[in-house]
Write an enzyme that holds these catalytic residues in place. Structure first.
Site, mmCIF file in Angstrom:
data_model
loop_
_atom_site.group_PDB
_atom_site.id
_atom_site.type_symbol
_atom_site.label_atom_id
_atom_site.label_comp_id
_atom_site.label_asym_id
_atom_site.label_seq_id
_atom_site.Cartn_x
_atom_site.Cartn_y
_atom_site.Cartn_z
ATOM 1 N N THR A 146 -37.205 6.087 -31.180
ATOM 2 C CA THR A 146 -36.600 5.523 -32.387
ATOM 3 C C THR A 146 -37.519 4.453 -32.969
ATOM 4 O OG1 THR A 146 -34.438 5.902 -31.379
ATOM 5 C CG2 THR A 146 -34.470 4.481 -33.303
ATOM 6 N N GLY A 171 -32.977 3.174 -27.312
ATOM 7 C CA GLY A 171 -31.961 3.992 -26.648
ATOM 8 C C GLY A 171 -30.747 3.155 -26.247
ATOM 9 N N ARG A 212 -27.216 10.166 -40.266
ATOM 10 C CA ARG A 212 -27.225 10.756 -38.926
ATOM 11 C C ARG A 212 -27.229 12.279 -39.059
ATOM 12 N NH1 ARG A 212 -28.261 9.587 -34.346
ATOM 13 N NH2 ARG A 212 -26.353 10.151 -33.250
#
Lengths: 579, 188
Positions: free
Chosen positions: A394, A477, A97
């Site tokens: 994503t 999301g 991350r």
């Protein structure tokens, strides 16, 4: 001349024979499997498996390739999380991350007359990218091929180009205004890329070549880091070389949970592994097997459990390096019983009071049972709502090799096109927006330099008796956990094959949405029941809709046959090597 | 030599027919400055401005240009770039009915003030849904010309409208080819 023709023919034959792969929306094979949102990327993975690489090798190659073929969804400017289970029993969770640059703060933004929202599509919206650091850790942990071999397919794709598909064209069209302003070089001479056109990215090919030659460290400590700093200074970004130098991907053991006898290996906070386990723990108390996927009561139970999971996520999930939160208690079976008790089978929660339903996981941290806790005094925890609506951006891919090594890998630049700030062929993420929009006392996601923002991604490996059974994951999301939980329930409770689990219409339980968002495909009786009897406010989406994510799954059957299914919502594919 | 001359003549005929189909022989010359707006809030209108910049067209672009926000009489041409986008309409906080009302009022005002009105499809087949077609149909009575990406007219939808109204239609294959159409019509 004849000799030359023969030689060329032979070379062609050898090349074809060496890189024979089967690619389709659903593929079955015993040789290994890759499932990704894009056929080119899936094929890259299958070719690496075919070359003798393992699942980790293939994952690295697919990660690079996805940054080329879906530059709007992930790439060098992004980040992510991977869960890896090796056939020898070792398991890894790689947290790559992104982190907030040290200079980023609410005060710094305020002094410039900005908010996180206003900075979202500027270089200030970017967190320190982690994808390359994640790749490096994965390579060190389990790869067998030289890194250069794993980057090369992405370089070839970037240099030689590929045919633009519907998702690529539509996504570019949707964000055209933004990209025209910030990422002109990405466009087709200033225009949207059209379906059927050939997209090349020479800038990215050059950047990847540099990484291949100079090594990944060039991005964090070398010449590329210098250029990123220069770009950020010139364009007012917060990120500096010192942030890149400080950045580390974190390797841990994945978190473990169970659901009806299956072992789930999921990510740690600040991503949503604990939330997924918590919701499944709640659902384990219901006899869902006695229902069908389109039973309104099943939809109601799952959706309400998801809402409770999301309420709790906001209190119990953040960067563990910065907040000591009881996420393990949150994902305990005992705590789940209290959540089970909170669901009214005859009436939906009032969306206006979702946060009244926040549970208290703290007393479960010492292993107390639900009877002990509920008989004792309850403490209250303030609710936290970021209110950020996340895009269906994503990307996720799943890989299993012939030896049983498995990788679930999700990577992102947050929104589609991230900040839309284009640099050397890739877009910088806009992860900064996943922090609280402004400072809130007691909140666990206040913007702090060096901290990882919270997100909902959840790549997962599911095992049975120590063997990989499924590898699952999805973009989407705030809908990710909803889709993930439905996939798990569809596979385990409703015994669906992976392609059917992908195809089955989805719905969402997420506190940001005050209605029940549901894909077309449920019987009218189910919709009527949900609305008129259970009191849900419905918002029916057309089918299929990318809003609900783009899961890419692999199942491993008892006989060793692997079945891969690519997302129908995003043109996904499965690809297998043909030895 | 004879054969060469016949070929040349044939080419000239074909070229003339192609030219005629584009309509510029009808003498339509468009003037500047140009008001550009979207009709349906797809990104097509913004792409139009990229081409407009290329040929240095004097234009004003507003996604939600309306009779209340601008004095339309200061322009010579109004370009309505049609393309209904649910996401675009949502982002602009306007529904399809209000959008149609806005562009129709604009076209009406343009005609009253002597402007030429061009209906443009820049995104091809991808903007040929029921909503996009409805916008085109509602605007058709005001059109002085159609600029259409070829794949949007595979079923002859735009051809029929232009023929019915007796107004020219210019088609182009790639988005960037709109540059040639604009150059021709605006005499750049």
């Amino acid at each position: 001349m004849k000799k030359l023709v023969l030689l060329v023919t032979l070379i062609t034959f050898v090349f074809t024979a060496t890189f024979a792969t089967v690619t389709a929306p659903t593929v079955a094979s015993s040789n290994g499997m890759v499932a990704a949102v894009d056929k080119y990327a899936a094929e890259v993975g299958a070719r690496i498996l075919e070359m003798g690489g393992n699942a980790v090798d293939a994952a690295i190659a697919v990660s690079f390739a996805l940054g080329v073929v879906e530059p709007y969804a992930s790439g060098l400017g992004g980040e992510g999380y991977a869960v890896i289970t090796m056939a020898d029993g070792s398991k890894y969770a790689i947290d790559f991350r992104s982190t907030a640059p040290m200079a980023a703060s609410y005060e710094a933004l305020s002094e410039l007359g900005l908010t996180l929202s206003k900075a979202n599509y500027t270089p200030k919206g970017a967190c320190v990218p982690g994808v390359l650091a994640g790749i490096k850790e994965a390579w060190l942990l389990g790869a067998t091929l030289p890194l250069a071999d794993l980057i090369q397919p992405a370089i070839d794709l970037a240099r030689n180009g590929f045919i633009v598909d519907e998702t690529f064209a539509q996504t570019t069209s949707d964000k055209y205004e933004l990209v025209l302003e910030n990422g002109f070089d990405f466009l087709n001479e200033g225009f949207v890329w059209e379906v059927g056109s050939t997209f090349t990215n020479p800038q990215l090919a050059e950047t990847l070549e540099r990484i291949k030659e100079e090594g990944i460290d060039t991005f964090y400590t070398g010449s590329l880091a210098d250029e990123i700093e220069e770009f950020m200074i010139e364009n007012g970004g917060f990120m500096r070389k010192s942030d890149l130098e400080m950045y580390r991907a974190i390797v841990r053991e994945p978190l473990h949970g169970t659901y009806r006898g299956y072992d789930f290996y999921v990510p740690h906070p600040p991503v949503s592994g604990p939330q997924m386990i918590a919701v499944l723990n709640t659902l384990e108390n219901y006899n869902l097997q006695a229902m069908t996927w389109d039973d309104p009561l099943a939809v109601h139970i799952i959706q309400q459990a998801l809402v409770l999971g999301d309420v709790d996520r906001r209190a119990y999930i953040s960067d563990p390096e910065f907040y000591d939160l009881p996420y393990e208690a949150f994902m305990s079976k005992e705590y789940a019983k209290t959540r089970f008790m909170a669901i009214d089978l005859s009436q939906a929660f009032d969306p206006a009071s979702y946060y009244d339903y926040q549970g208290d996981a703290y007393p479960f941290a010492d292993g107390s049972t639900y009877e002990e806790v509920l008989l004792g005094a309850l403490e209250s925890v303030a609710a936290n709502e970021s209110g950020v609506e996340e895009s269906p951006s994503t990307t996720h891919f799943s890989i299993v090799d012939k030896d049983g090594n498995a990788v679930a890998w999700t990577q992102t630049i947050s929104s589609f096109f991230g900040t839309s700030v284009y640099f050397k062929g890739f877009f910088f993420n806009n992860e900064m927006y996943n922090f609280a929009s402004s400072y809130r006392e007691g909140d666990v996601i206040n913007l702090t330099g060096g901290m990882r923002p919270r997100t909902t991604i959840c790549p997962t490996v599911i095992q049975k008796d120590g063997k990989v059974r499924w590898v699952i994951g999805t973009p989407g999301g705030g809908r990710i956990i909803s889709t993930m939980v439905q996939l798990a329930v569809d596979l385990i409770d409703f015994n669906m094959p992976v392609d059917q689990a992908v195809r089955t219409p989805k719905f969402v339980g997420y506190t940001t949405y005050k209605d029940l968002r549901i894909e077309e495909g449920y019987p009218q009786t189910t919709l009527d029941f949900l609305e008129k009897v259970l009191g849900h406010k419905l918002n029916v989406y057309s089918y299929p809709d990318l809003f609900f994510g783009g899961p890419n799954l692999i199942s491993v059957e008892e006989n060793g046959l692997m079945i891969g299914a690519g997302s129908i919502r995003r043109g996904g594919s499965a690809s297998a090597p043909e030895f | 030599m004879k054969r060469f001359l016949v070929s040349l003549l044939l080419i000239a005929c074909v070229a003339f027919v192609g030219f005629a189909a584009d309509g510029t022989e009808e003498g339509l010359i468009l003037g500047e400055p140009v008001a550009v707006t979207s009709a349906g809030q797809s990104p097509g209108a913004l792409q139009f401005t990229v081409v407009a910049k290329m040929i240095k067209l004097e234009y004003t672009f507003e996604k939600l240009l309306s009779v209340d926000s601008i004095d339309i009489s200061q322009f010579k041409t109004l370009v309505l770039v049609v393309g209904a986008s649910g996401k675009g309409l949502g982002a602009a906080n306007i529904d399809i009915e209000a959008e149609i009302l806005r562009v129709k009022s604009l076209a009406e005002a343009a005609k009253e003030n002597g402007l030429k009105v061009v209906i443009c499809n820049l995104e091809g087949e991808s903007r040929r849904g029921p909503s996009s077609d409805r916008i085109v149909t509602e605007l058709a009575p005001f059109a002085d010309a159609y600029f259409v990406k070829s794949d949007a007219d595979q079923d002859g939808f735009f051809t029929a409208l232009s023929e019915e109204a007796g107004v020219p239609m210019a088609t182009f294959e790639k988005t960037v080819d709109l540059r040639d159409v604009l150059t021709k019509y605006f005499g750049k």
